[in-house]
Every structure is written in structure tokens, then in C-alpha cells.
Motif scaffolding. Structure first.
Motif, PDB file in Angstrom:
ATOM      1  N   LEU A  20       0.831  -1.208   0.000  1.00 29.00           N
ATOM      2  CA  LEU A  20       0.000   0.000   0.000  1.00 29.00           C
ATOM      3  C   LEU A  20       0.867   1.261   0.000  1.00 29.00           C
ATOM      4  CD1 LEU A  20      -2.457  -1.310   2.686  1.00 29.00           C
ATOM      5  CD2 LEU A  20      -3.066  -0.918   0.307  1.00 29.00           C
ATOM      6  N   THR A  21       0.270   2.351  -0.516  1.00 29.07           N
ATOM      7  CA  THR A  21       0.939   3.655  -0.557  1.00 29.07           C
ATOM      8  C   THR A  21       0.285   4.566   0.471  1.00 29.07           C
ATOM      9  OG1 THR A  21       1.348   3.347  -2.917  1.00 29.07           O
ATOM     10  CG2 THR A  21       1.608   5.571  -2.039  1.00 29.07           C
ATOM     11  N   ASP A  22       1.067   5.081   1.397  1.00 24.08           N
ATOM     12  CA  ASP A  22       0.528   5.921   2.470  1.00 24.08           C
ATOM     13  C   ASP A  22       0.020   7.260   1.920  1.00 24.08           C
ATOM     14  OD1 ASP A  22       1.101   4.049   4.442  1.00 24.08           O
ATOM     15  OD2 ASP A  22       3.161   4.787   4.643  1.00 24.08           O
ATOM     16  N   ASN A  23      -1.025   7.752   2.566  1.00 22.10           N
ATOM     17  CA  ASN A  23      -1.588   9.052   2.220  1.00 22.10           C
ATOM     18  C   ASN A  23      -0.872  10.139   3.028  1.00 22.10           C
ATOM     19  OD1 ASN A  23      -3.146  11.208   1.435  1.00 22.10           O
ATOM     20  ND2 ASN A  23      -5.053  10.448   2.352  1.00 22.10           N
ATOM     21  N   PRO A  24      -0.208  11.090   2.378  1.00 19.30           N
ATOM     22  CA  PRO A  24       0.514  12.125   3.143  1.00 19.30           C
ATOM     23  C   PRO A  24      -0.407  13.015   3.973  1.00 19.30           C
ATOM     24  CG  PRO A  24       0.465  12.668   0.806  1.00 19.30           C
ATOM     25  CD  PRO A  24      -0.071  11.276   0.926  1.00 19.30           C
TER      26      PRO A  24
END
Length: 302
Positions: free
Chosen positions: A93-97
Motif C-alpha cells: 500500500l501507498t501511504d496518504n501524506p
């Protein structure tokens, strides 16, 4: 008592009609699917895994379930199809900044449900249930469906691993999509069973022919022994059928060996010191007067 003071009851207060169907809050349902584990109902935290039906779980909860399936859990129906760790895939998964976690709602002036913990690395859409997301079974990378449609490639956008259309699994899909994923899952498992059966049959066919080879080798060895025995018997017969000189010489050799074997040591031409070591020597023989009986003074021996 009630109904005093001139109050008049209305019809809906006296006659009970059909109960209204309770509607599920869609926003609450989305939050439960996308931010909580489908098995333990705890908040999703890394490492996050997904099954072949596109449901989200905490990896710790799945491992606990696999270690002890007999324990009572509230949502075991969601994990009945999971047989082992091979049936789940860890998501990349790609983290949400913009996600601030629990600190975001500390003051109570912001709405947490609109913000997702993860985003699509290609388009930047938040994974909060409003947009459709999917993952690849080959590498576990997660993308939005819009990114997969707009950028059509056969290589993962994030890690570069190749994939096929069959490897795409929709996350938290509708009932129809879940049924389709179930059919695909059953087909894959059936193929895997057929492959295993074919491999086992191939191993059996490879191992079976090796046994006759051993049998043929033993048969050949047996025939060789039989032929050698027959040759030996023929040679003995030919020797007996030969001249009398050879037979007499063999008999003399046998008699000489017998005589040498029966001859005592005292008759050999050896020294007297060597002969005296044996009981057959004259020095070992004693008269009755010289011999004495064995007497024990005490019956106890320490």
C-alpha cells in the motif's frame, strides 16, 4: 392513568402498522469495510493482507485464526475459504501524506471518514470506499480501477512485475463481483489439484519401470551362477574321467593332509620347552599321590 384532560389519541398511536426496514448507513458501512479488519473488527494496521475475495484483514488476526480454528470468533464466515497462508496476499500500500491518524480528530473539528489512510500511487485517489480499488495477486500492489483503465499495461506501475488480467482482484466488491471471484478461486484450486495428481502419476510411472530392471539384473546374476556351477560340475566329471595318475595324486594329497591334521604336537620335531607347554607332555602327568583334592577353608569368598 393517561388520556385524561381531554386528550384524543390518534390512529397511528392505536393501530400498529408494519415495521419500517432499518436502512444501513452507507458511510458507516464503508468505514467498516475499508478501515477495519473483516475478522477481528479492529482497525487496519500494517501488515495488511487480502484474500482471493478482496476482503481486508490484519495479518496477525489471520495467523491467530489459522493456528486455532476451534476458537469462537464473531466473523468466522468471512475466513472459511482461507486454508493457509498461501490463500492470502500481503498488500503493498501507498501511504496518504494527508492522513494524520488519531490526531486528526483530537479536537473534533474535522471529519475523519472522508480521508483515507492509503492512496493510489498513479492517480492519487484516496482509498476510502468512494473509489474502486484492486490489487495484483502477483506482487500485492494496490491501485485504483481508474488508473488500471487509463494506463493499460502488462507491467505493474509500482514494482514492474508482469501480470495478467486474471491476477486483478477487486477490493471490497459487490455481491456479484464476490461471486465471480469465488468461481475463479474454485477454478484455480481445481487446476492445482489436477496438476498435483498429474505430477504424482508421473512420479509413479517413473518409479515403476525401475523395479523390472532390478529384477532382470538379479535374474542375470542367477543365470550366471547357475552356468558357473554347471561348468564346475563338468570340469569335475572331466577330471574323474582322466588318467588314473591324477586321481591317485589327489587321493595322496588328501591322506597326507588328514595325517598332518591328526598328528599330535608331541610327535612333531619341536623343542621340549615348547612341548612342555601342553598337558599331553610327560611333565604334566602326575600320580595320584602327587595330586590333591580341592579344599575351601571358608564358603565365603570376598
Amino acid at each position: 392513568m393517561g388520556c385524561d384532560g381531554g386528550t384524543i389519541p390518534k390512529r397511528h398511536e392505536l393501530v400498529k402498522g408494519p415495521k419500517k426496514v432499518e436502512k444501513v448507513d452507507k458511510s458507516a458501512e464503508l468505514v467498516a469495510k475499508w478501515k477495519y479488519c473483516a475478522l477481528s473488527q479492529e482497525k487496519l494496521r500494517r501488515p495488511i493482507v487480502s484474500c482471493e475475495l478482496g476482503r481486508l484483514y490484519n495479518k496477525d488476526a489471520i495467523i491467530e485464526y489459522l493456528l486455532d480454528k476451534s476458537a469462537e470468533r464473531p466473523n468466522t464466515e468471512a475466513v472459511v475459504h482461507i486454508r493457509g497462508i498461501k490463500d492470502i496476499k500481503e498488500l503493498n500500500l501507498t501511504d496518504n501524506p494527508e492522513w494524520e491518524g488519531e490526531r486528526r480528530t483530537a479536537k473534533g473539528d474535522k471529519y475523519e471518514d472522508n480521508c483515507g489512510m492509503f492512496i493510489c500511487p498513479v492517480v492519487g485517489l484516496e482509498m476510502n470506499g468512494k473509489h474502486r480499488f484492486c490489487y495484483l495477486q502477483t506482487c500485492g500492489c494496490v491501485f485504483s480501477e481508474r488508473a488500471m483503465k487509463e494506463v493499460k499495461t502488462e507491467i505493474c506501475h509500482k514494482c514492474g512485475d508482469p501480470f495478467k488480467d486474471e491476477d486483478i482482484v477487486v477490493l471490497n466488491g459487490s455481491k456479484e463481483e464476490v461471486e465471480k471471484l469465488k468461481e475463479k478461486m474454485e477454478e484455480r484450486r481445481a487446476r492445482a489439484k489436477t496438476k498435483k495428481s498429474k505430477k504424482s502419476k508421473a512420479l509413479e510411472t517413473v518409479s515403476i519401470p525401475s523395479e523390472p530392471k532390478g529384477e532382470t539384473q538379479s535374474q542375470q546374476a542367477g543365470t550366471a551362477e547357475e552356468s558357473s556351477l554347471q561348468n564346475g560340475a563338468e570340469s569335475n566329471q572331466s577330471g574323474s574321467a582322466g588318467p588314473s595318475g591324477s586321481s591317485t595324486s589327489s587321493q595322496t594329497i588328501k591322506t597326507s593332509t588328514k595325517s598332518t591334521s591328526k598328528r599330535s604336537i608331541q610327535q612333531t620335531e619341536t623343542s621340549e620347552a615348547f612341548k612342555s607347554l601342553f598337558t599331553t607332555h610327560s611333565s604334566a602327568k602326575r600320580t595320584k599321590e602327587q595330586t590333591s583334592n580341592w579344599v575351601t577353608h571358608t564358603p565365603y569368598h570376598f
